[in-house]
Design an enzyme around this catalytic site. Structure first.
Site, short mmCIF file in Angstrom:
data_model
loop_
_atom_site.label_atom_id
_atom_site.label_comp_id
_atom_site.label_asym_id
_atom_site.label_seq_id
_atom_site.Cartn_x
_atom_site.Cartn_y
_atom_site.Cartn_z
N LYS A 196 80.82 -34.01 -9.66
CA LYS A 196 81.59 -34.39 -8.47
C LYS A 196 82.92 -33.62 -8.33
O LYS A 196 82.93 -32.49 -7.89
CB LYS A 196 81.78 -35.91 -8.44
CG LYS A 196 80.41 -36.64 -8.37
CD LYS A 196 80.54 -38.07 -7.95
CE LYS A 196 79.26 -38.86 -8.10
NZ LYS A 196 78.33 -38.73 -6.99
N ASP A 248 79.52 -40.99 -19.49
CA ASP A 248 79.16 -40.33 -18.24
C ASP A 248 80.35 -40.50 -17.30
O ASP A 248 80.55 -41.56 -16.70
CB ASP A 248 77.89 -40.98 -17.67
CG ASP A 248 77.46 -40.32 -16.37
OD1 ASP A 248 78.26 -39.54 -15.81
OD2 ASP A 248 76.34 -40.58 -15.92
N TYR A 290 73.79 -45.67 -13.81
CA TYR A 290 72.96 -44.60 -13.26
C TYR A 290 73.51 -43.28 -13.79
O TYR A 290 74.71 -43.03 -13.73
CB TYR A 290 73.04 -44.64 -11.73
CG TYR A 290 72.28 -43.54 -11.03
CD1 TYR A 290 70.89 -43.58 -10.90
CD2 TYR A 290 72.95 -42.44 -10.47
CE1 TYR A 290 70.19 -42.57 -10.25
CE2 TYR A 290 72.27 -41.44 -9.82
CZ TYR A 290 70.88 -41.50 -9.71
OH TYR A 290 70.20 -40.51 -9.06
#
Ligand code: HOZ
Length: 428
Positions: free
Chosen positions: A265, A237, A142
């Site tokens: 994050k 990623d 994702y």
């Protein structure tokens, strides 16, 4: 009725599904999401005043525990000087220098506001640089909710049963090719069948979005070699793994260097921040240095930069945090394994450092098909049994848990005990 139940009823009237990010709605596990009022250190507190031990930590950012003082202080200091300028600041320069210092493959970096923005931009840059249209992503990975990535997507997309989202045009979908994670042969075939058309391969070097799935030995190296052979941009990623698995992320831990890296994050210390960066020759095509356009009013926001800088500085100056995190992750995984043995279950635990997942399947889990073999109703019962015992897990089988350094030895034991009892209860 609890306060969370009341608030959820209210929320459903005014917010789609009652939440601002799907997986929070508890649909995969049933019941009502907890509405959170505050958090400190290893604990989170709901609107009904109940305390829980945190194993999600805002899906990763709170690696030092909630409301970590140096981050709080940095934000307090920053807000005295206004909240946004939409103009360059000293802190953005310091942030870029620090990222480059911590993640050596990054020679230049652009700040954005989320991991989704970072991945969307990185793909555009790869396309602009190579003059090619197609990308390869992996089933169950994702990369945020950009159109190109909602094909065989993990995280909330698979949790909601919509890994291929309506609303993504056929043309976009056709440009996204997918391969099973850990399957180099499949990637080679895609490259051969689409010669000179692949701009980028994007992957989570350790997957967090189908649960925690590790790259098999040679997989990341093999992808690197294929990219080199075919002039393809390799994008890691590292929104979840960056600054978590090591100060230089998964690329440091596995010794494989991507061309571009996307971050999010932890980089914002809990504030909405993302970034993408990498080789200077590639990043120099980003506007205004080059023609690939990407912009943002709130990008490099001074409050967010202050929080992120305080977080990254602490991590950079305290490498012992990573030793402690590895220790906590290892102890939890061992304790959970012992719990499985006691419950007579042969289920799988994947763990690396402070990321781990207990998969309710007796298959080893190295790709999306394996992850989807889990007993989801059992996971739901287990989740609620843990919640009842005061442990807050991700409300979906298809997410990694994220441990913070605030977890004390006593709390680790408490969580291990709760796991053992919850497995027994869920299996009854
Ligand atoms: N997609 C995020 C986890 N993989 C969930 C974020 C959230 O709901 O806050």
């Amino acid at each position: 009725m609890t306060t969370s139940e009341q608030l959820f009823e209210q929320a459903k009237q005014v917010i789609p599904g009652g939440v601002n990010s799907p997986v929070r709605a508890f649909r995969a596990v049933g019941g009502t999401p907890l509405f959170i009022k505050s958090a400190k250190g290893p604990y989170i507190y709901d609107e009904d005043g109940k305390q829980y031990i945190e194993l999600i930590n805002s899906w990763g950012p709170m690696i030092l525990g909630h409301a970590f003082e140096p981050v709080e202080e940095a934000v307090r200091e920053a807000i005295q000087h206004s909240f946004s300028f939409g103009a360059p600041t000293r802190k953005e320069v310091e942030m870029a220098e620090l990222i480059i210092d911590m993640v050596p493959s990054v020679e230049k970096v652009r700040m954005v506001n989320s991991g989704t923005e970072a991945t969307m931009a990185a793909i555009r840059v790869a396309r602009g640089f190579t003059g090619r249209d197609k990308i390869i992503k992996f089933e169950g990975c994702y990369h945020g909710h950009g159109d190109s990535f909602l094909i065989a997507a993990g995280s909330g997309a698979v949790t909601m049963g919509t890994p291929d989202s309506p609303g993504v045009t056929k043309a976009t979908a056709l440009d996204t090719l997918t391969a099973p994670y850990n399957n180099l042969q499949a990637v080679e075939m895609l490259i051969d069948n689409n010669a000179n058309q692949i701009a980028a391969i994007i992957l989570e070097p350790v997957v967090g979005n189908m649960g925690c799935v590790l790259p098999e030995p040679g997989f990341l190296e093999g992808i690197r070699t294929l990219c080199d052979q075919h002039g393809i941009i390799l994008i890691f990623d590292e929104v979840m793994t960056g600054f978590r698995l090591a100060k230089g992320g998964a690329q440091e831990r596995y010794g494989v260097t991507p061309d571009l890296t996307t971050m999010g994050k932890i980089i914002g210390g809990g504030m909405p921040v993302g970034a993408y960066g990498g080789r200077a020759d590639i990043m120099n095509i980003v506007s205004p240095a080059g023609p690939v356009y990407q912009a943002g009013t709130l990008s490099g926001n001074p409050i967010a930069m202050s929080a992120g800088l305080a977080m990254l500085r602490h991590l950079n100056e305290h490498p012992e945090v990573y030793t402690r995190l590895d220790g906590i992750g290892g102890r939890l995984a061992d304790g959970f394994r012992a719990g499985l043995v006691k419950a007579g279950l042969n289920y799988t635990i994947n763990q690396i450092g402070s990321m781990f997942t207990l998969f309710m399947t007796d298959r080893s889990v190295s790709n999306f098909v394996d992850a989807k073999s889990c007993d989801l109703p059992l996971f739901g019962r287990y989740f609620h049994a843990m919640l009842k015992r005061g442990v807050y897990l991700a409300p979906s089988q298809f997410e990694s848990l994220f441990v913070s350094v605030a977890l004390t030895d006593d709390l680790i034991e408490q969580v291990i005990q709760a796991n053992e009892e919850s497995l027994m209860e869920a299996c009854q």
